[in-house]
Structure formats: C-alpha cells, structure tokens
Scaffold this motif. Structure first.
Motif, PDB file in Angstrom:
ATOM      1  N   ARG A   1      96.354  71.696 -20.591  1.00 10.61           N
ATOM      2  CA  ARG A   1      95.735  70.616 -20.136  1.00 10.61           C
ATOM      3  C   ARG A   1      95.667  70.792 -18.652  1.00 10.61           C
ATOM      4  O   ARG A   1      96.252  71.331 -17.839  1.00 10.61           O
ATOM      5  N   ASP A   2      94.527  70.204 -18.005  1.00  4.31           N
ATOM      6  CA  ASP A   2      94.337  70.182 -16.542  1.00  4.31           C
ATOM      7  C   ASP A   2      95.353  69.279 -15.620  1.00  4.31           C
ATOM      8  O   ASP A   2      94.800  68.367 -15.308  1.00  4.31           O
ATOM      9  N   ASN A   3      96.509  69.586 -15.533  1.00  3.64           N
ATOM     10  CA  ASN A   3      97.390  68.894 -14.945  1.00  3.64           C
ATOM     11  C   ASN A   3      97.243  68.559 -13.332  1.00  3.64           C
ATOM     12  O   ASN A   3      97.428  67.358 -12.880  1.00  3.64           O
ATOM     13  N   MET A   4      96.718  69.608 -12.825  1.00  2.40           N
ATOM     14  CA  MET A   4      96.199  69.485 -11.408  1.00  2.40           C
ATOM     15  C   MET A   4      95.154  68.155 -11.056  1.00  2.40           C
ATOM     16  O   MET A   4      95.325  67.627 -10.258  1.00  2.40           O
TER      17      MET A   4
ATOM     18  N   GLU B   1     100.956  64.610  -4.377  1.00  6.29           N
ATOM     19  CA  GLU B   1     100.756  65.642  -3.783  1.00  6.29           C
ATOM     20  C   GLU B   1     101.222  67.019  -4.368  1.00  6.29           C
ATOM     21  O   GLU B   1     102.288  67.181  -4.890  1.00  6.29           O
ATOM     22  N   PRO B   2     100.204  67.972  -4.907  1.00  9.54           N
ATOM     23  CA  PRO B   2     100.782  68.890  -5.802  1.00  9.54           C
ATOM     24  C   PRO B   2     101.785  69.780  -5.257  1.00  9.54           C
ATOM     25  O   PRO B   2     102.713  70.116  -6.233  1.00  9.54           O
ATOM     26  N   HIS B   3     101.825  70.243  -4.142  1.00  9.20           N
ATOM     27  CA  HIS B   3     102.793  71.401  -3.778  1.00  9.20           C
ATOM     28  C   HIS B   3     104.395  70.674  -3.814  1.00  9.20           C
ATOM     29  O   HIS B   3     105.408  71.459  -4.113  1.00  9.20           O
ATOM     30  N   ALA B   4     104.539  69.455  -3.454  1.00  6.07           N
ATOM     31  CA  ALA B   4     105.657  68.761  -3.468  1.00  6.07           C
ATOM     32  C   ALA B   4     106.344  68.604  -4.843  1.00  6.07           C
ATOM     33  O   ALA B   4     107.345  68.676  -5.164  1.00  6.07           O
ATOM     34  N   TYR B   5     105.263  68.095  -5.700  1.00  5.45           N
ATOM     35  CA  TYR B   5     105.489  67.791  -6.973  1.00  5.45           C
ATOM     36  C   TYR B   5     105.970  69.119  -7.754  1.00  5.45           C
ATOM     37  O   TYR B   5     106.844  69.220  -8.648  1.00  5.45           O
TER      38      TYR B   5
ATOM     39  N   GLY C   1      93.246  80.672  -1.669  1.00  8.03           N
ATOM     40  CA  GLY C   1      92.587  79.438  -2.565  1.00  8.03           C
ATOM     41  C   GLY C   1      93.494  78.337  -2.508  1.00  8.03           C
ATOM     42  O   GLY C   1      94.033  78.082  -1.488  1.00  8.03           O
ATOM     43  N   SER C   2      92.971  77.451  -3.495  1.00  6.64           N
ATOM     44  CA  SER C   2      93.948  76.378  -3.718  1.00  6.64           C
ATOM     45  C   SER C   2      95.207  76.152  -3.820  1.00  6.64           C
ATOM     46  O   SER C   2      95.846  75.186  -3.767  1.00  6.64           O
ATOM     47  N   LEU C   3      96.008  77.446  -4.199  1.00  5.24           N
ATOM     48  CA  LEU C   3      97.125  77.660  -4.213  1.00  5.24           C
ATOM     49  C   LEU C   3      97.816  77.799  -2.926  1.00  5.24           C
ATOM     50  O   LEU C   3      99.254  77.872  -2.795  1.00  5.24           O
TER      51      LEU C   3
ATOM     52  N   ASP D   1      95.041  75.601 -15.911  1.00  6.10           N
ATOM     53  CA  ASP D   1      95.932  74.569 -15.253  1.00  6.10           C
ATOM     54  C   ASP D   1      96.520  75.165 -13.777  1.00  6.10           C
ATOM     55  O   ASP D   1      97.385  76.020 -13.782  1.00  6.10           O
ATOM     56  N   GLU D   2      95.931  74.920 -12.779  1.00  2.00           N
ATOM     57  CA  GLU D   2      96.328  75.436 -11.316  1.00  2.00           C
ATOM     58  C   GLU D   2      97.720  74.709 -11.090  1.00  2.00           C
ATOM     59  O   GLU D   2      98.392  75.447 -10.339  1.00  2.00           O
ATOM     60  N   PHE D   3      98.014  73.679 -11.576  1.00  2.00           N
ATOM     61  CA  PHE D   3      99.551  73.194 -11.344  1.00  2.00           C
ATOM     62  C   PHE D   3     100.347  74.203 -12.093  1.00  2.00           C
ATOM     63  O   PHE D   3     101.673  74.451 -11.175  1.00  2.00           O
ATOM     64  N   SER D   4      99.999  74.633 -13.002  1.00 10.33           N
ATOM     65  CA  SER D   4     101.403  75.524 -13.600  1.00 10.33           C
ATOM     66  C   SER D   4     101.206  77.016 -13.050  1.00 10.33           C
ATOM     67  O   SER D   4     102.560  77.562 -12.723  1.00 10.33           O
ATOM     68  N   MET D   5     100.361  77.456 -12.322  1.00 11.83           N
ATOM     69  CA  MET D   5     100.239  78.574 -11.563  1.00 11.83           C
ATOM     70  C   MET D   5     101.094  78.079 -10.085  1.00 11.83           C
ATOM     71  O   MET D   5     101.879  79.097  -9.572  1.00 11.83           O
TER      72      MET D   5
END
Length: 376
Positions: A175-178, A187-191, A325-327, A358-362
């Motif tokens: 899933r594309d959680n990001m 905010e992705p980094h905090a989460y 990049g986005s990470l 999923d960039e969030f998983s990364m």
C-alpha cells in the motif's frame, strides 16, 4: 458464507479459454461480480458462484472489504496463510481477520475499486493473481493516525495472491502509505519515528541485507538478464528491459522502451506523462539507493482486450541510503523495499506503467536503524 462442513454442489467445468476470463478495466462492478454469468473457466474446488479467477479475486475482496463479511476469510484463506507487507508479515489466518476488522473500523467509508487483475495458472497447479485497486475515502474516525481530519484520500494498492481450491495461501501486499499520510496532513518523519520505536520495543530487528548480488567482486553486472522465470516471449523481453534499466543502469533505454506518449502512475499518486517523466522517476528511486540490487521475484501476463498485453511484475530493491531524495539526507543505513509494477505493452513499447512501493516503509527502516545505532 459457505459452510466448511458441506461439500459445494458440483459445477460443470468448461474447457479453459483465457480469452473468456473477465478483464477489469472496461467493466463496472456489476459486470465483474455477475449473478447470472455461466462459469467460463475450470475452477475445481472453488465456490459455485465464482465464474473465473478474476471474478473470484474481485468478488471475494468486495464481499470482505465492502460488504463487511470478514468471516469469509475463514473460507477464502488457509489457516496457515502467510501475508507479506513492507511493514509487517502475518503468519496465520486469525491475525488477518483481526487486522482486517481494525482497518475497516479505522477507515469505514473507504472503498477499494479494482482497476486491474493480471493472472496466470489453473485449478490443478494453482492460480496467481496480481490485483490493483484504488482506495477512496475520508478520515472520519479516531485511529492510529490520531483524531479525524475529515480529509479525503485516494491511494493505490497492489496485492499478489497464490490460490488453490478457493483458498489464498500466500499473499504479498504493498500500500502507498506515504500518499495516505501526506493527504491526511500527517508529518511522515515524526510518524515514522513513532512506528520505528514501537517496532523496536516489540523486538523487531532492522532488516538484514547481504552483499549486493548485482556485482560479482570487482566485475561489472551481468550483461544478460536471467529470464528463467518468464512464461512467454513478451515476459522475457520485459525482464531484459528491466535488467538494462535497473541492473545495467542504462537509463537511456527508457527512450526506446517507452512510447513517446506513455503514461506513468506512481507512488504518492503521481500522474505523469512522457518519456522524460518516466526517466526522472526511475532515476529518482535508484538515486536514493544507488548501490541497490533490483530483483524480479514474479512475472505474469495476459493479452489485453484494449490491445497489446498487460504484464505484472513483483520486485524487490535492497541497498543503502546513500542518496538525497524524499527520505531526507543520506544516512548510509540499509534499506529494502518491495514493489509491484503493471505494464501495458502495445507494438513493442510500454504505453502505461502503474508502480506501487511505499516510501513510508523505507523511512521507518531508516528510523529504526538510527535508533538502534544511537542505543549502541
């Protein structure tokens, strides 16, 4: 729900004709889960209402997720099914039941709309399906993301399943959680830090990654692709294309492989067009993990009634976060990602690509590695 203690009524099994199996793109839901359609494919051991494998995967998903008949999981998954995701692995059916209920409560008005199913197999050896959906809904309930925001969202998911006699026994989910987090204003980094801390507290380890298999010592990558998992000439060609791009780093091949007016549908629900866009997005992913090894784990294809062929690829990338990049800024930590791509090939060129990872998983992996390093 079918009573497991009763044998389903016998169904006359037709001779297999792949051209008779449903295709998703041009059909409304009522055509994909018909009530009066005869069985067009041999489906030994499947419940009588399923007329072919596409009907099966679309209909049972709709019944479980939209009609809320979660108990169908007991008759549609084996007790020891394994479900692989980028942020989890489930090893039993009861965990799947529990997690499905939780997600339905968290996003009660979400609807998952089938947009593509690519498959292969038969009812003797088993079926393999690659099922892409668009999830549409609003954030209306208190859940793991906090208080309701009321914000709408659209996300893309691809699920690959291995199925025999009405039961899924292995499944891969991305899933594309990001995309979901960004649309909900989180905010992705905090989460990601919250997720990483919780996973470490549960005793989960940072993923182990061995030396890259892309290179052998100081030799360059193999010039020829391994096409042993292909089933057709077009699948062999796709594996060669992917080898040139991701293993040989011959990104300029994109200008030959993709049609000038190609469409690219990617993570964060990006919708782009043209070869230049495909080139930039492909290099963008590799640039974040510049030493990555790209491995195709499965490939299958169907002739498309829209013309050409649809080809589904399940792949992994492993390496180190050495690029911007986005990470965020490079950390040097190990990172692994599982992804899926659906391609539409017409006249020897890709005209459409749908890619989900999923960039969030990364990001969670990088946070876990940083926390573990700090603790040491």
């Amino acid at each position: 729900m079918t009573d497991a203690s009763k044998s389903p009524k016998p169904v006359d099994e037709p001779a297999d004709d792949p051209r008779a199996v449903l295709q998703v793109e041009r059909r409304d839901l009522t055509q994909l889960i018909p009530t009066d359609r005869p069985r067009v494919q041999s489906m030994r051991g499947f419940d009588p209402e399923y007329t072919d494998i596409v009907d099966y995967i679309v209909r049972c998903t709709h019944r479980i997720w939209d009609e809320r008949d979660v108990g169908l999981i007991y008759t549609h998954y084996t007790h020891n099914c394994v479900v692989y995701g980028n942020l989890f692995t489930m090893y039993d059916r009861e965990t799947l039941v529990r997690e499905t209920i939780s997600r339905l409560v968290e996003l009660p008005d979400r609807r998952g709309m089938a947009t593509s199913v690519i498959w292969r197999g038969n009812d003797v050896d088993g079926f393999y399906t690659s099922h892409m959906t668009h999830g549409v809904g609003r954030h209306t309930e208190f859940n793991q993301w906090g208080k309701p925001t009321g914000r709408p969202f659209v996300t893309r998911t691809i699920v690959d399943c291995m199925i025999l006699e009405n039961k899924i026994y292995r499944e891969w989910v991305v899933r594309d959680n990001m995309a979901l987090l960004i649309q909900l204003g989180i905010e992705p980094h905090a989460y990601a830090e919250t997720w990483a801390r919780a996973k470490l507290e549960r005793g989960e380890a940072v993923p182990e990654i061995a030396e890259s298999g892309r290179l052998l010592g100081q030799y360059p990558p193999q010039s020829e692709a391994d096409v042993s998992i292909a089933h057709t000439p077009s699948e062999e060609q796709m594996l060669r294309w992917l080898h040139h791009i991701y293993t040989m780093r011959m990104f300029g091949k994109i200008n030959e492989i993709y049609a000038p007016n190609c469409q690219w549908h990617g993570p964060l629900m990006r919708e782009l067009s043209g070869r230049a866009a495909v080139l930039q997005q492909t290099m963008r992913l590799v640039a974040m993990i510049p030493d990555c090894e790209y491995v195709v784990q499965h490939i299958c294809s169907n002739q498309s009634e829209e013309g050409g062929e649809k080809i589904a690829v399940r792949w992994t990338m492993e390496g180190h976060h050495f690029g911007y990049g986005s990470l965020g800024a490079p950390t040097g930590h190990k990172v692994s990602v599982m992804g899926f791509s659906h391609y539409h090939v017409v006249d020897g060129q890709i005209i459409d690509e749908w890619t989900v990872y999923d960039e969030f998983s990364m990001l969670v992996q990088l946070k876990m590695a940083a926390m573990q390093q700090a603790a040491a």
